[in-house]
Design a protein around this motif. Structure first.
Motif, PDB file in Angstrom:
ATOM      1  N   UNK A 175       0.926  -1.204   0.212  1.00 50.91           N
ATOM      2  CA  UNK A 175       0.037   0.018   0.074  1.00 50.91           C
ATOM      3  C   UNK A 175       0.852   1.280  -0.137  1.00 50.91           C
ATOM      4  N   UNK A 176       1.955   1.232   0.765  1.00 50.01           N
ATOM      5  CA  UNK A 176       2.728   2.586   0.788  1.00 50.01           C
ATOM      6  C   UNK A 176       3.355   2.648  -0.560  1.00 50.01           C
ATOM      7  N   UNK A 177       3.847   1.600  -1.234  1.00 55.37           N
ATOM      8  CA  UNK A 177       4.519   1.697  -2.400  1.00 55.37           C
ATOM      9  C   UNK A 177       3.435   2.141  -3.491  1.00 55.37           C
ATOM     10  N   UNK A 178       2.296   1.946  -3.553  1.00 56.30           N
ATOM     11  CA  UNK A 178       1.113   2.195  -4.465  1.00 56.30           C
ATOM     12  C   UNK A 178       1.096   3.700  -4.305  1.00 56.30           C
ATOM     13  N   UNK A 224       1.710   6.724  -6.829  1.00 56.88           N
ATOM     14  CA  UNK A 224       0.833   7.631  -7.264  1.00 56.88           C
ATOM     15  C   UNK A 224       1.303   9.217  -7.046  1.00 56.88           C
ATOM     16  N   UNK A 225       1.977   9.198  -6.006  1.00 55.13           N
ATOM     17  CA  UNK A 225       2.285  10.859  -5.791  1.00 55.13           C
ATOM     18  C   UNK A 225       3.582  11.148  -6.690  1.00 55.13           C
ATOM     19  N   UNK A 266      -3.134  12.664 -14.724  1.00 51.55           N
ATOM     20  CA  UNK A 266      -4.366  13.609 -14.480  1.00 51.55           C
ATOM     21  C   UNK A 266      -5.401  12.789 -13.558  1.00 51.55           C
ATOM     22  N   UNK A 267      -5.677  13.395 -12.381  1.00 53.54           N
ATOM     23  CA  UNK A 267      -6.408  12.711 -11.518  1.00 53.54           C
ATOM     24  C   UNK A 267      -6.072  11.534 -10.598  1.00 53.54           C
ATOM     25  N   UNK A 268      -4.707  11.158 -10.809  1.00 55.93           N
ATOM     26  CA  UNK A 268      -4.226   9.893 -10.416  1.00 55.93           C
ATOM     27  C   UNK A 268      -4.340   9.845  -8.848  1.00 55.93           C
ATOM     28  N   UNK A 269      -4.104  10.809  -8.296  1.00 56.43           N
ATOM     29  CA  UNK A 269      -3.905  11.085  -6.753  1.00 56.43           C
ATOM     30  C   UNK A 269      -5.213  11.439  -6.390  1.00 56.43           C
ATOM     31  N   UNK A 270      -6.388  11.231  -6.899  1.00 54.11           N
ATOM     32  CA  UNK A 270      -7.756  11.549  -6.452  1.00 54.11           C
ATOM     33  C   UNK A 270      -8.162  10.081  -5.737  1.00 54.11           C
ATOM     34  N   UNK A 271      -8.503  10.431  -4.428  1.00 58.03           N
ATOM     35  CA  UNK A 271      -8.867   9.015  -3.714  1.00 58.03           C
ATOM     36  C   UNK A 271      -7.986   8.613  -2.918  1.00 58.03           C
TER      37      UNK A 271
END
Length: 695
Positions: free
Chosen positions: A484-487, A491-492, A497-502
Motif C-alpha cells: 500500500x505504501x509503495x502504491x 501515485x504521488x 490526470x486525477x491519479x492522486x484523487x482518492x
C-alpha cells in the motif's frame, strides 16, 4: 469607457478624489455581473477601480488613498468572489501600495495574492470529498472524533461553495448536512430547525437534504409517530414508496395502549402520508400507479383505517407504432461476433498471463458478449499460471508478475481479475502460508488501489472495496502495508490526470476499519491521515466561511433515541417557517399529531418554535392548534414561560391566543403592559379632538 474614466479621474484633486471614487464604486456594484459562478465582468470591475486609485495618489495624497483602500478592502471581503478574483484584487492593491510608498503592505498584498493563486480551484475540483467520504468509516472506529472532524469540515465545504465556480462542488454543503444527519441526527434536526426559524420564509436546500436523510436513516429507530410527523412535514419531497409502506407497517404494530390508538390518530397519519402522492402538478403525476407498490401502499394505509388515497392512473404507454428516431438496432458484425465466441490461444507461463490480460483489455465498449470476455476464464488463466510460476520459479517471481499485470492495465481494463486472483490465493493459504499469504496480500492490495472507486470517479481506490484491504491485511499484514505504501508513493511521484484523487480517502477509510499496526490505538492512523489531508485542503481554502446560525458544535456524548426524537419533533414543527402555504398546513398537522400522541415532546418543540419572530400569522396558527389540542396535565415549564412572554407581544392576535392557552391550562395570564400609542394614531386622535374643539 475605461479610458474616459481614467481621463476624468485625472482631473480630480484632493478630497474630490475620494468622492469620485466612492461614486464610481457605486457604479461598479451596479454594473458588475457574474454568471454561473464565473468571475465578475463589466465596464468597471473592482480591479479597474484600484487601477484608477493607483493613478490618483499624486492628486489626492497617501492618506486619502489609504482610507479608500480600506473601504474597498472591506467591500471586497463582504462580496462573494472567487479566489482568482481575490488574487487580482490583491495584486492591484500591491500596486496602489507601491504608489503610496508602502513597500511592506505591498509585499503583504503580494503574499496574499500568491496564496489565492494556489487556492482551491474550480471546474470539478473534488478534493474536498477526500475529507467527507471517509467519515462514515471513521465513525465506526471513533464516533466522537469523527463528529469533531465533521465540525472542522463545515467551514471548508461552505468556502468551496462560496469561493469557486461551483462546478462539481456546488452541492458540498448539502452533502455535509447529509453526513451530519448520519453521524449526529439530533444536531442535524436541531440545526435544520434553527436555520428555518432564523430566516423564516426562505427555503433552504441544506435543510431539505438533512430532512430527507433523517427520514431515511431514522426509519427503523425513531418513534414511528414522531417519524410520521416528520414525514408529513416533508410533503411530496419525502415520497418513497418502500419507506412509506414500512412506516405505515410500524404504525400498525404500535401497542394497543399507545396514545395514538386512544385518540384514533392512525387513520389521520395514513391519509396524510398517502395524500402526498397526489399533492403534485399534473406534469409530475405518479408513474408508479398501477405497479405492485401502489396497491401495497393503499393496503398498508387501509390497514390503519385510512382511505388509501385516490386510485392513481398510470401514465399512458408510449405507442410502439411511432417512428423510431434512433433507427433499428444493428446486428453485430460477423467478425466481431465470432471473435467474441472464441477463447484466445495463450502461451504458457508469464507470457500467457500477460497475453490474457492484454486480450481482455482490448475489448471495446460495443463489443458483443461472448466466452472470450468471461471474467472466470480470465481469472483461471491468470491464477493457475501464477500458481505454476510460484512452484517453478518461487514466490518472488509471482509477486513481480502481479505487479506487471497491474502495470499492463488501464483504467478501463479488467482490474477485477486481481481481486478474483487474490481471493483464490487467500483460500490456498492453508497449503503454504508463507507462500500464498504474501501473494494474496500483494494481489489484494494491487486490486484495492487499482479498482476505481466512487463509481469510477476515484482514480485511486476510494472506499468501495475495503474488504480487499482487510483480506490483504489478514493474509500478511507486513506485505499489505508495504505494498500500500509503495502504491501511494508511485501515485504521488508519477501523477497523471486525477491519479492522486482518492488517495487520502482510501487510506483513512482503510485504516478506520482495519488499523495497519495493531499495536497502536485503533483509529490513530486513520485520524492522522485525515488530519494531514485536512491541513492541505484547509490551506487551499483561505477566508472566513459564512456559517450563520447553522454552526455545528459536536456533543461529547452520543444522543439517546429520546433526545433524537425530541429534535425531530422540533424540525417537524419548524417547517411552518417555510414559504409555501402547503408546507405551513402540513407543519400545523404535524404539530396537531404530536400534541395528541406525544404531548411532552410536542410542548418542548412548540416552546422553542414560539420563541422566534415568525410573524403574526404562523405564531397565531400554532397557538390556535395548541389551544384546540392542549393535552391534559401541567404545561411544560419552557412552554409556560414562552406563553407568558407572548402575552406581552405587540401582535394582538398572538397576545390573545397565548392568554387563552394559559387560561385553559389553569394559569392566570399576565396583564398586557401599558404602551404608548403609535405616533400616527396619537396624531390622528389629537387632530380629531382639535377639530371638535374648534367646532
Amino acid at each position: 469607457m475605461r479610458q474616459v474614466l481614467h481621463e476624468a479621474v485625472a482631473l480630480l484633486r484632493g478630497n474630490d478624489v475620494a468622492l469620485g471614487i466612492a461614486s464610481l464604486q457605486t457604479v461598479s456594484r451596479g454594473t458588475t455581473t457574474s454568471l454561473m459562478g464565473m468571475a465578475g465582468s463589466g465596464p468597471l470591475i473592482t480591479t479597474e477601480l484600484l487601477s484608477l486609485l493607483a493613478h490618483s495618489v499624486g492628486q489626492a495624497g497617501a492618506d486619502i488613498i489609504n482610507e479608500l483602500m480600506r473601504t474597498l478592502r472591506t467591500a471586497q471581503a463582504d462580496s462573494r468572489s472567487m479566489y482568482a478574483e481575490d488574487a487580482d484584487f490583491e495584486l492591484e492593491m500591491a500596486r496602489v501600495s507601491l504608489a503610496c510608498g508602502d513597500r511592506d503592505e505591498a509585499e503583504r498584498c503580494w503574499e496574499r495574492a500568491a496564496r489565492y493563486m494556489g487556492a482551491y480551484g474550480g471546474h470539478k475540483d473534488s478534493t474536498i470529498e477526500e475529507l467527507l467520504d471517509p467519515l462514515p468509516q471513521l465513525v465506526q472506529a471513533d464516533p466522537a472524533q469523527a463528529r469533531v472532524r465533521l465540525a472542522r469540515t463545515q467551514p471548508l465545504v461552505y468556502l468551496v461553495a462560496q469561493c469557486t465556480d461551483g462546478r462539481g462542488t456546488a452541492g458540498t454543503p448539502q452533502e455535509w448536512w447529509r453526513l451530519l444527519a448520519d453521524l449526529d441526527p439530533r444536531a442535524a434536526a436541531q440545526l435544520a430547525a434553527q436555520v428555518l426559524l432564523t430566516e423564516p420564509g426562505l427555503p433552504d436546500a441544506r435543510v431539505d437534504a438533512a430532512h430527507q436523510q433523517l427520514l431515511a436513516r431514522q426509519a427503523d429507530s425513531a418513534d414511528p409517530v414522531v417519524l410520521a410527523a416528520l414525514r408529513i412535514a416533508a410533503g411530496p419531497r419525502g415520497r418513497n414508496l418502500d419507506a412509506d409502506i414500512a412506516l405505515l407497517d410500524r404504525l400498525a404494530d404500535l401497542p394497543g395502549d399507545d396514545a395514538a390508538h386512544a385518540v384514533r390518530l392512525l387513520p389521520v397519519l395514513a391519509n396524510a402520508i398517502t395524500s402526498t402522492y397526489d399533492d403534485q402538478t399534473l406534469i409530475h403525476a405518479s408513474h408508479l400507479a398501477g405497479d405492485t407498490p401502489s396497491p401495497a401502499l393503499r393496503a398498508a394505509a387501509q390497514r390503519l383505517g385510512g382511505e388509501g388515497g385516490p386510485p392513481w392512473t398510470p401514465r399512458p404507454v408510449p405507442s410502439t407504432s411511432s417512428r423510431n428516431w434512433s433507427g433499428p438496432k444493428e446486428r453485430y458484425p460477423t467478425g466481431a461476433f465470432l471473435h467474441a465466441q472464441q477463447r484466445p490461444a495463450l502461451p504458457e507461463g508469464a507470457a500467457g498471463v500477460l497475453a490474457a490480460v492484454r486480450d481482455c483489455s482490448s475489448k471495446t465498449y460495443d463489443a458483443p458478449p461472448g466466452p472470450r470476455w468471461s471474467a472466470d476464464a480470465l481469472a483461471n488463466a491468470v491464477g493457475w499460471r501464477l500458481v505454476e510460476i510460484t512452484e517453478r520459479q518461487g514466490p518472488d517471481a509471482a509477486a513481480q508478475l502481479l505487479h506487471r499485470i497491474a502495470q499492463e492495465m488501464n483504467a478501463s481494463g479488467p482490474v477485477d481479475v486481481l481481486a478474483d486472483v487474490a481471493a483464490g490465493l487467500y483460500l490456498r493459504r492453508g497449503i503454504a502460508p508463507d507462500v500464498f499469504g504474501p501473494l494474496a496480500a500483494t494481489a489484494g492490495m494491487l486490486a484495492y488501489t487499482k479498482i476505481r472507486g466512487g463509481g469510477g470517479w476515484r482514480s485511486f481506490a476510494g472506499n468501495d472495496r475495503l474488504e480487499l484491504w482487510q483480506q490483504a491485511h489478514t493474509a500478511d499484514a507486513a506485505v499489505a502495508r508495504q505494498d500500500l505504501a509503495n502504491q501511494v508513493a508511485n501515485a504521488v511521484a508519477n501523477p497523471s490526470y486525477g491519479r492522486t484523487v482518492g488517495v487520502s480517502q482510501a487510506l483513512v477509510s482503510a485504516f478506520a476499519i482495519q488499523p495497519p499496526d495493531v499495536s497502536r490505538p485503533p483509529a490513530a492512523d486513520a485520524l492522522a491521515c485525515w488530519d494531514a489531508a485536512y491541513d492541505v485542503i484547509a490551506h487551499r481554502l483561505p477566508g472566513e466561511a459564512r456559517l450563520g446560525d447553522g454552526t455545528y458544535h459536536p456533543a461529547q456524548e452520543p444522543a439517546t433515541q429520546h433526545d433524537i426524537d425530541t429534535a425531530l419533533c422540533r424540525l417537524a414543527v419548524a417547517t411552518i417557517a417555510l414559504p409555501e402555504r402547503g408546507d405551513k398546513r402540513r407543519a400545523l398537522l404535524a404539530a396537531t399529531v404530536l400534541l395528541a400522541a406525544r404531548p411532552r415532546q410536542a410542548q418542548a418543540a412548540l416552546a422553542h418554535v414560539l420563541s422566534f419572530d415568525l410573524g403574526a400569522g404562523p405564531l397565531t396558527w400554532l397557538l390556535t392548534v395548541l389551544h384546540s389540542h392542549l393535552p391534559d396535565g401541567p404545561l411544560d415549564a419552557a412552554l409556560h414561560e414562552q406563553l407568558v412572554a407572548l402575552c406581552a407581544s405587540d401582535m394582538l392576535s398572538v397576545r390573545v391566543e397565548a392568554a387563552a392557552v394559559l387560561t385553559l391550562a389553569g394559569h392566570q395570564p399576565p396583564c398586557p403592559p401599558a404602551t404608548a400609542a403609535h405616533p400616527t394614531l396619537a396624531h390622528a386622535i389629537a387632530a380629531d379632538l382639535s377639530s371638535e374643539d374648534n367646532a
